[in-house]
Design an enzyme around this catalytic site. Structure first.
Site, PDB file in Angstrom:
ATOM      1  N   SER A 182       1.313   8.045  -7.909  1.00  0.00           N
ATOM      2  CA  SER A 182      -0.002   8.379  -8.459  1.00  0.00           C
ATOM      3  C   SER A 182      -0.229   9.876  -8.611  1.00  0.00           C
ATOM      4  O   SER A 182      -0.978  10.296  -9.482  1.00  0.00           O
ATOM      5  CB  SER A 182      -1.105   7.768  -7.597  1.00  0.00           C
ATOM      6  OG  SER A 182      -1.004   8.201  -6.254  1.00  0.00           O
ATOM      7  N   HIS A 210      -0.497   2.485 -11.506  1.00  0.00           N
ATOM      8  CA  HIS A 210      -0.340   3.357 -12.679  1.00  0.00           C
ATOM      9  C   HIS A 210       0.770   2.883 -13.612  1.00  0.00           C
ATOM     10  O   HIS A 210       1.215   3.633 -14.470  1.00  0.00           O
ATOM     11  CB  HIS A 210      -0.060   4.798 -12.232  1.00  0.00           C
ATOM     12  CG  HIS A 210      -1.200   5.393 -11.468  1.00  0.00           C
ATOM     13  ND1 HIS A 210      -2.290   5.954 -12.081  1.00  0.00           N
ATOM     14  CD2 HIS A 210      -1.427   5.467 -10.137  1.00  0.00           C
ATOM     15  CE1 HIS A 210      -3.143   6.376 -11.156  1.00  0.00           C
ATOM     16  NE2 HIS A 210      -2.646   6.094  -9.966  1.00  0.00           N
ATOM     17  N   LYS A 239      -7.555   0.933 -13.790  1.00  0.00           N
ATOM     18  CA  LYS A 239      -6.986   2.086 -14.491  1.00  0.00           C
ATOM     19  C   LYS A 239      -6.729   1.714 -15.953  1.00  0.00           C
ATOM     20  O   LYS A 239      -7.678   1.624 -16.705  1.00  0.00           O
ATOM     21  CB  LYS A 239      -5.778   2.590 -13.709  1.00  0.00           C
ATOM     22  CG  LYS A 239      -6.295   3.282 -12.423  1.00  0.00           C
ATOM     23  CD  LYS A 239      -5.307   3.579 -11.362  1.00  0.00           C
ATOM     24  CE  LYS A 239      -6.054   4.204 -10.176  1.00  0.00           C
ATOM     25  NZ  LYS A 239      -5.335   4.131  -8.913  1.00  0.00           N
TER      26      LYS A 239
HETATM   27  C1  LIG Z   1      -5.808   3.952  -7.549  1.00  0.00           C
HETATM   28  C2  LIG Z   1      -4.725   3.386  -6.730  1.00  0.00           C
HETATM   29  C3  LIG Z   1      -4.962   2.309  -5.875  1.00  0.00           C
HETATM   30  C4  LIG Z   1      -6.341   1.782  -5.614  1.00  0.00           C
HETATM   31  O1  LIG Z   1      -6.811   0.981  -6.648  1.00  0.00           O
HETATM   32  P1  LIG Z   1      -8.392   0.796  -6.784  1.00  0.00           P
HETATM   33  O2  LIG Z   1      -8.526  -0.414  -7.622  1.00  0.00           O
HETATM   34  O3  LIG Z   1      -8.909   2.034  -7.415  1.00  0.00           O
HETATM   35  O4  LIG Z   1      -8.921   0.603  -5.394  1.00  0.00           O
HETATM   36  C5  LIG Z   1      -3.900   1.761  -5.211  1.00  0.00           C
HETATM   37  N1  LIG Z   1      -2.663   2.258  -5.344  1.00  0.00           N
HETATM   38  C6  LIG Z   1      -2.393   3.304  -6.132  1.00  0.00           C
HETATM   39  C7  LIG Z   1      -0.987   3.797  -6.253  1.00  0.00           C
HETATM   40  C8  LIG Z   1      -3.419   3.909  -6.839  1.00  0.00           C
HETATM   41  O5  LIG Z   1      -3.163   4.972  -7.605  1.00  0.00           O
END
Ligand SMILES: *Cc1c(COP(=O)(O)O)cnc(C)c1O
Length: 385
Positions: A182, A210, A239
């Site tokens: 991330s 991602h 995302k």
């Molecule tokens: C953003 C993210 C999460 C968390 O997901 P949310 O739905 O925003 O709680 C988990 N793992 C990674 C690698 C992330 O980048």
């Protein structure tokens, strides 16, 4: 003043002194990657809405229709009365995209990892994680009570050495990693990790928050250079999918166990039906518009080429500055030029690796990407280490 407030103020002052205090700023997302802050319109390179689907007309309409028909909140845990039929449809669609028998949708990606890891792992078990794994993988490992070890970033040999040394003392083992990192944007060596996991009877979990929607035609990191054998594919709907929620794609038996036992699933209210409806509409677009899905990575690569940086493997590009204060100053300089590029500091990244983190979306104008690259090349990179 109460001891509680004194405690909070002292903690905040200590963070402030190290440039690590964080504050919220009102941000109104306008059209596509544009954002309004303090009345100023900025081009954001800090949203994870890679395909701009959060504002896509079909995705909005699906959410609005669901709210009109079903109201706003789910009203209860999915195991009580919160299991709207849209969840079954969404889970079927996710399982199909990921090539698994079944799927489970959670309240968020963070909640998903807390629930998955603490359900599958216990105190006699071993969780072996990449050192740059997302906070929720670490938190899930903590919650599980298992022995938690980290291997050096993307270092399969180090992971193998740790398994060789520790696997024998534990009943079960989980090998966990981000599929797309991330804060670094690089891909995990998923095929090599899958082979290693098999060799030591460890269960491989990839966090594809991602990856879904933007890597390997939208199917995610498991599908880069052929299909890897990943029994636990989790990720987020928040995302590239543009909605909200988290998911796990796995075999039917694993999903049945998770739905019976994962605390963050059992004891937490189901997602609003509109979030599921929006996610389904987004998947329709992802599965039928390969040009859109390919655009964020293509844009990121045009940026890394312009600056002679290591070629982007995902829509995330880090520019590591090192020092937290220097990174904040760089972020402010770019904001004065109309660009929103967040400064990422510890503990989100390891100490001494504060960075600008850029995310590219399908709708970023190419001329603005080139202008940003010139600015960074002329005024920021010369000051990076
Ligand atoms: C953003 C993210 C999460 C968390 O997901 P949310 O739905 O925003 O709680 C988990 N793992 C990674 C690698 C992330 O980048």
């Amino acid at each position: 003043m109460s001891s509680l407030d004194t405690f909070a103020l002292e903690k905040l002052a200590a963070l402030e002194a190290r440039h690590l205090r964080r504050t919220l700023q009102d941000s109104t997302r306008a059209d596509g990657p544009w954002i309004i802050r303090n009345g100023v319109r900025l081009l954001s390179f800090s949203c994870n809405d890679y395909l701009n689907l959060a504002q896509h007309p079909a995705v909005r309409d699906a959410a609005i229709k669901a709210i009109r028909e079903h109201g706003v909140g789910a009203g209860a845990s999915r195991l009580v009365t919160g299991n709207h039929p849209l969840f079954a449809e969404l889970e079927m669609r996710l399982a199909r995209l990921k090539g698994t028998e079944a799927a489970c949708v959670f309240g968020s990606g963070y909640l998903a990892n807390l629930g998955i890891i603490s359900t599958l792992m216990g105190k006699n078990d071993l969780v072996l994680m990449d050192e740059l794994s997302h906070s929720c993988i670490l938190a899930g490992a903590d919650l599980s009570g298992a022995t938690a070890l980290t291997f050096r970033h993307n270092d399969v040999n180090h992971a193998a050495a740790l398994l060789q040394q520790h696997r024998g003392q534990h009943r079960h083992a989980l090998l966990a990693t981000d599929g797309v990192f991330s804060m670094d944007g690089d891909l995990a060596p998923v095929h090599a990790l899958a082979t290693l996991a098999k060799q030591y009877d460890a269960w491989l979990l990839t966090d594809d928050a991602h990856g879904i929607g933007v890597v390997a035609g939208g199917r995610g990191s498991t599908f880069v250079n052929g299909v890897a054998d990943v029994p636990l594919q989790m990720g987020t709907l928040s995302k590239a999918i543009g909605s909200y929620g988290g998911y796990l794609c796995a075999s039917q038996s694993v999903i049945d166990l998770i739905k019976t036992r994962a605390r963050t699933f059992v004891y937490s209210t189901g997602l609003p039906p509109a979030s599921a409806a929006a996610a389904i509409a987004a998947l329709n677009i992802i599965e039928t518009d390969p040009d859109l899905v390919a655009a964020p990575l293509r844009k990121a690569q045009s940026f890394t080429r312009a600056l002679n940086l290591r070629e982007a493997e995902s829509p995330i590009v880090p520019i590591v500055m090192g020092d937290a204060e220097k990174t904040l100053l760089a972020s402010r300089l770019l904001e004065d030029e109309g660009f929103l590029v967040a400064a990422i500091r510890p503990p989100t990244v390891p100490p001494g690796t504060s960075r600008l983190r850029l995310t590219f979306t399908a709708a970023h104008p190419d001329d603005q990407i080139q202008r940003l690259a010139r600015l960074i090349g002329e005024r920021i990179l010369p000051r990076a280490p």
